[in-house]
Design a protein around this motif. Structure first.
Motif, PDB file in Angstrom:
ATOM      1  N   ARG B 316       0.842  -1.189   0.000  1.00  0.00           N
ATOM      2  CA  ARG B 316       0.000   0.000   0.000  1.00  0.00           C
ATOM      3  C   ARG B 316       0.885   1.250   0.000  1.00  0.00           C
ATOM      4  NH1 ARG B 316      -5.554  -1.115   0.906  1.00  0.00           N
ATOM      5  NH2 ARG B 316      -5.705  -3.343   0.465  1.00  0.00           N
ATOM      6  N   ALA B 318       0.407   5.133   0.159  1.00  0.00           N
ATOM      7  CA  ALA B 318      -0.637   6.115   0.431  1.00  0.00           C
ATOM      8  C   ALA B 318      -0.417   7.423  -0.329  1.00  0.00           C
ATOM      9  CB  ALA B 318      -0.721   6.371   1.927  1.00  0.00           C
ATOM     10  N   SER B 321       2.795  10.116  -0.741  1.00  0.00           N
ATOM     11  CA  SER B 321       4.083   9.508  -0.402  1.00  0.00           C
ATOM     12  C   SER B 321       4.936   9.396  -1.657  1.00  0.00           C
ATOM     13  CB  SER B 321       3.873   8.132   0.230  1.00  0.00           C
ATOM     14  OG  SER B 321       3.254   7.278  -0.699  1.00  0.00           O
ATOM     15  N   LYS B 333       3.553  -1.260   4.045  1.00  0.00           N
ATOM     16  CA  LYS B 333       2.674  -0.090   3.966  1.00  0.00           C
ATOM     17  C   LYS B 333       3.506   1.180   4.029  1.00  0.00           C
ATOM     18  CE  LYS B 333      -1.659  -1.741   5.942  1.00  0.00           C
ATOM     19  NZ  LYS B 333      -1.329  -3.118   6.387  1.00  0.00           N
ATOM     20  N   GLY B 335       3.072   5.051   4.443  1.00  0.00           N
ATOM     21  CA  GLY B 335       2.031   5.976   4.898  1.00  0.00           C
ATOM     22  C   GLY B 335       2.006   7.300   4.140  1.00  0.00           C
ATOM     23  N   GLU B 336       0.950   8.057   4.392  1.00  0.00           N
ATOM     24  CA  GLU B 336       0.740   9.337   3.716  1.00  0.00           C
ATOM     25  C   GLU B 336       1.932  10.269   3.907  1.00  0.00           C
ATOM     26  OE1 GLU B 336      -3.549  10.144   4.156  1.00  0.00           O
ATOM     27  OE2 GLU B 336      -2.985  12.250   3.883  1.00  0.00           O
ATOM     28  N   VAL B 350       6.186  -1.256   8.005  1.00  0.00           N
ATOM     29  CA  VAL B 350       5.326  -0.071   7.925  1.00  0.00           C
ATOM     30  C   VAL B 350       6.189   1.176   8.007  1.00  0.00           C
ATOM     31  CG1 VAL B 350       3.429   1.187   9.018  1.00  0.00           C
ATOM     32  CG2 VAL B 350       3.460  -1.328   9.062  1.00  0.00           C
ATOM     33  N   GLU B 352       5.508   4.795   8.573  1.00  0.00           N
ATOM     34  CA  GLU B 352       4.342   5.563   9.019  1.00  0.00           C
ATOM     35  C   GLU B 352       4.218   6.890   8.283  1.00  0.00           C
ATOM     36  OE1 GLU B 352       4.174   5.702  13.313  1.00  0.00           O
ATOM     37  OE2 GLU B 352       3.113   3.779  13.249  1.00  0.00           O
ATOM     38  N   PRO B 353       3.010   7.484   8.319  1.00  0.00           N
ATOM     39  CA  PRO B 353       2.801   8.760   7.634  1.00  0.00           C
ATOM     40  C   PRO B 353       3.872   9.777   8.018  1.00  0.00           C
ATOM     41  CG  PRO B 353       0.719   7.920   8.421  1.00  0.00           C
ATOM     42  CD  PRO B 353       1.769   6.977   8.924  1.00  0.00           C
TER      43      PRO B 353
END
Lengths: 369, 380
Positions: B316, B318, B321, B333, B335-336, B350, B352-353
């Motif tokens: 993913r 976002a 990114s 993942k 993040g944004e 992950v 993170e945003p």
């Protein structure tokens, strides 16, 4: 759901979607970039614990057999039970337009199975559904047949079977075949769960009276003998009854919420596995709002489209609002919009093709333009 | 039908130079190229070369590899008379032992070789990316009337001192083997790919097993001993793409090689590289996404920017990114607003945003499997 025998019926009238069914059964229509329509019903059965599944085939089933083969990719290639093909009985129109003849001729398969229930489903539904609650619902209701329906979300629907159910008990009091379904109406999805004895009686009686289609000539005519209850499926569910619906549903899969619900939840939609490399986006690629299956190579511009496996979009080519099936090639500088390209179509350099958003242009299999 | 050639893949390596990427999997199970694992290459090469029976010698963290290989159906190797056999070290009458070296690993499975009863044994390592037709090497082995044939690859002269170098005469017969010679006489590096006549191999393995001062290694012990005995040993030159992916840098570089306009290796060509596939939908590229010079696999959702990178299934990315010159493995993942540059992000990690993972050429950043990178402070 160990006690349930699954039967997927592919024998039906396809006159509204004949562009795609001329050379293949309804269940073999490619959808969502890498699947065939039958993958949804077949996966839902497997994911609901049904491990004895028959597929009622129409004539000209090669593409479907090539797709499902032994059923291995659905974990149905078993020593005991698993997948069985129920081939067509050739007897003119009557055997091709509905499933009663095929159901009647293959009744020994049903009688010999050890399950007590039959779940009859179409191979033309796009949905991700657990059938277990339908079984529980039927048991608790004490009725003879459960009919699964969905509430129509808008007025863009095809013809369909509209169910009237009593509030509270959900007993089906009327089924009407309407040419267009309105928002809020209960639309039958073509999913029926019943005891084996009920199934056998409905099919046999209908056959003896010249019946053709299970819904129209068995269920709808014998309402006085059996009690049917409606089970509402609340998730995304559409029966692909026409070419327009096919186009609309394909485009709806670009909505991440629909994509998520259908494919990324706990219940996997299985399909024939093939080796294909990830999509190659070259430096000139410009892609937005698009689903692309493995094996594609993209050098051009693609927007709001679905690309199946092995599609090639060359430099300066522009693809917009299109469904492009397996191994099609869009050569340099070609521009296409609002079109559905069947398998192996080739659009040569600088050609321009355009349909309308409410009426896509359809290019048949293996055609070069 | 008698088995002509049995393949044995040495897949037990710890791969310590791959750091956190081999924390929970053996090196051959490390991911590559947007959907593959390293072992897909030797296995597909075997299947495409007509070799139907393959032993995979595992030892270090074998669970994921065993699970991945299954019965070999993904490579069409689940055949009568064939199949993929996972061969871990196991206890015998005289006690249990880990594999002490590459030769010892094969020696401990002599009973499997005898059971298969092939004429020839092909020994492969599980840490290279290449597409090679082993049947041509076997043809050359047979034509030369050789007892052993060693696959060689021409390396640049200045790099030759890093390899095991084969010196040969005009006929291709090996006259000398030098491990990492400072002044190489040839630039033919051993690929760690050997074909032996079965009985010849068994004889040398049994002899070596009894030697206390041997390290039980093909390159260090077996091959030099065979040469000293003047055995008929030939080289077989392989031409094509061949990449050791034993380090973070080389693994990253091999992934980047796939992004060239004409990639040096075609995994979907006539020489199909197979893998155990998942049933996942086509990936989605969002309305505001950017993808360029990228390789993206099924089940991924790209809403941000992916440039010059390889993205595995289920990843993913976002909105807002940016991923550049990186490799992002399954189900990670991003993040944004996160930024990832010159990095390898392992499975299920992950970012993170707003977080930043920034490496540089020659110093690739690595985020381990399942690791969570928070927004405060960059990681290098």
């Amino acid at each position: 759901m160990k006690n349930v025998l699954g039967i997927i019926s592919l024998v039906q009238d396809n006159s509204q979607i004949k562009e795609f069914t001329a050379k293949r059964p309804i269940g073999a229509i490619p959808i969502a970039g890498r699947y065939r329509l039958i993958d949804f019903s077949l996966s839902n059965l497997v994911n609901s614990g049904v491990d004895n599944v028959g597929i009622m085939l129409p004539p000209r089933s090669r593409s479907l057999l090539d797709h499902v083969r032994s059923g291995k990719d659905w974990d149905l290639a078993r020593k005991r039970k698993g997948l069985i093909y129920l081939p067509p009985t050739i007897d003119g129109e009557r055997s091709c337009l509905g499933n009663i003849m095929s159901a009647y001729d293959n009744m020994d398969f049903v009688n010999q199975s050890e399950e007590d229930y039959v779940l009859l489903v179409g191979g033309d539904i796009v949905y991700n559904m657990d059938f277990t609650p339908v079984y529980d619902f039927l048991e608790e209701s004490g009725a003879d047949i459960a009919v699964v329906y969905t509430k129509a979300r808008d007025n863009k629907n095809d013809s369909g079977a509209v169910l009237t159910v009593t509030q509270g008990t959900n007993v089906v009091t009327d089924i009407a075949l309407k040419s267009s379904v309105r928002a809020g109406e209960n639309v039958g999805l073509g999913i029926y769960l019943m005891k084996k004895s009920v199934y056998a009686d409905l099919v046999t009686t209908s056959y003896e009276h010249g019946g053709v289609d299970f819904l129209r000539d068995a269920l709808m005519t014998m309402g006085d003998r059996y009690i049917a209850v409606g089970y509402e499926h609340e998730g995304y569910a559409v029966t692909i009854g026409s070419t327009m619906t096919y186009y609309r549903v394909s485009m709806e899969m670009l909505d991440p919420a629909v994509w998520e619900e259908l494919f990324m939840g706990e219940r996997t939609v299985y399909t024939k596995l093939r080796d294909k490399a990830p999509v190659e986006y070259k430096s000139t690629a410009e892609v937005s709002d698009t689903l692309a299956a493995n094996g594609c190579t993209i050098r051009g511009k693609v927007d709001h489209s679905v690309l199946f496996r092995g599609v090639v979009v060359e430099e300066r080519a522009v693809v917009k609002n299109c469904i492009i099936m397996q191994d099609a090639v869009i050569h340099a500088g070609a521009q296409i919009s609002n079109a559905i390209l069947d398998k192996n179509v080739v659009i040569t350099e600088d050609k321009r093709l355009s349909g309308a958003f409410n009426y896509p242009m359809i290019i048949g299999k293996d055609i070069t333009i | 039908m008698k088995i002509q050639c049995l393949a044995m893949i040495l897949a037990g390596g710890q791969g310590s130079r791959l750091g956190v990427l081999t924390k929970s999997v053996a090196k051959p199970a490390v991911m590559f190229g947007g959907k593959y694992r390293i072992i897909d290459f030797p296995l597909s090469n075997c299947a495409n070369s007509g070799i139907k029976r393959v032993g995979v010698l595992t030892q270090y963290r074998p669970l994921e590899l065993n699970n991945y290989l299954g019965t070999g159906g993904a490579w069409d190797l689940d055949r009568h008379e064939g199949g993929v056999f996972i061969l871990p070290p196991y206890a015998r009458e005289k006690g249990a032992d880990w594999y002490k070296g590459t030769a010892d690993a094969i020696y401990q499975n002599i009973n499997f070789i005898e059971l298969s009863d092939p004429e020839y044994v092909l020994i492969l390592s599980g840490d290279h990316i290449y597409t090679m037709d082993y049947s041509k090497m076997l043809d050359s082995h047979i034509a030369n009337g050789a007892e052993a044939t060693i696959g060689v690859f021409e390396v640049p002269w200045d790099e030759a001192p890093r390899f095991g170098i084969m010196n040969t005469d005009e006929s291709g017969r090996i006259t000398e083997f030098e491990e990492k010679p400072p002044q190489p006489k040839s630039n033919l590096a051993s690929m760690g790919i050997y074909i032996f006549n079965k009985d010849f191999l068994v004889r040398y393995l049994e002899e070596d097993a009894g030697l206390e001062n041997s390290s039980h290694d093909f390159g260090k012990d077996i091959i030099p001993k065979m040469l000293a005995d003047k055995a008929r040993m030939f080289s077989y030159a392989y031409e094509g793409y061949w990449k050791d992916v034993g380090t973070i840098e080389s693994l990253w570089q091999a992934n980047m090689d796939l992004l060239e306009d004409e990639p040096p290796i075609d995994t979907d060509g006539k020489w199909q590289i197979s893998s155990s596939n998942l049933s996942m939908p086509p990936h989605y590229v969002g309305k505001e996404a950017t993808v360029s010079r990228a390789m993206i696999s099924e089940g991924a959702q790209i809403l941000g920017s992916v440039v010059g990178s390889v993205v595995f299934p289920g990843v993913r990315v976002a909105r807002g990114s940016e991923i550049e010159s990186s490799v992002v493995m399954p189900f990670a993942k991003i993040g944004e607003g996160a930024k990832v540059e010159y990095a390898i992000i392992a499975s299920n990690a992950v970012v993170e945003p707003g977080a930043v993972v920034k490496g540089e050429p020659g110093k690739i950043a690595v985020v381990a499997e399942g690791e969570v990178v928070k927004a405060s402070g960059a990681q290098g």
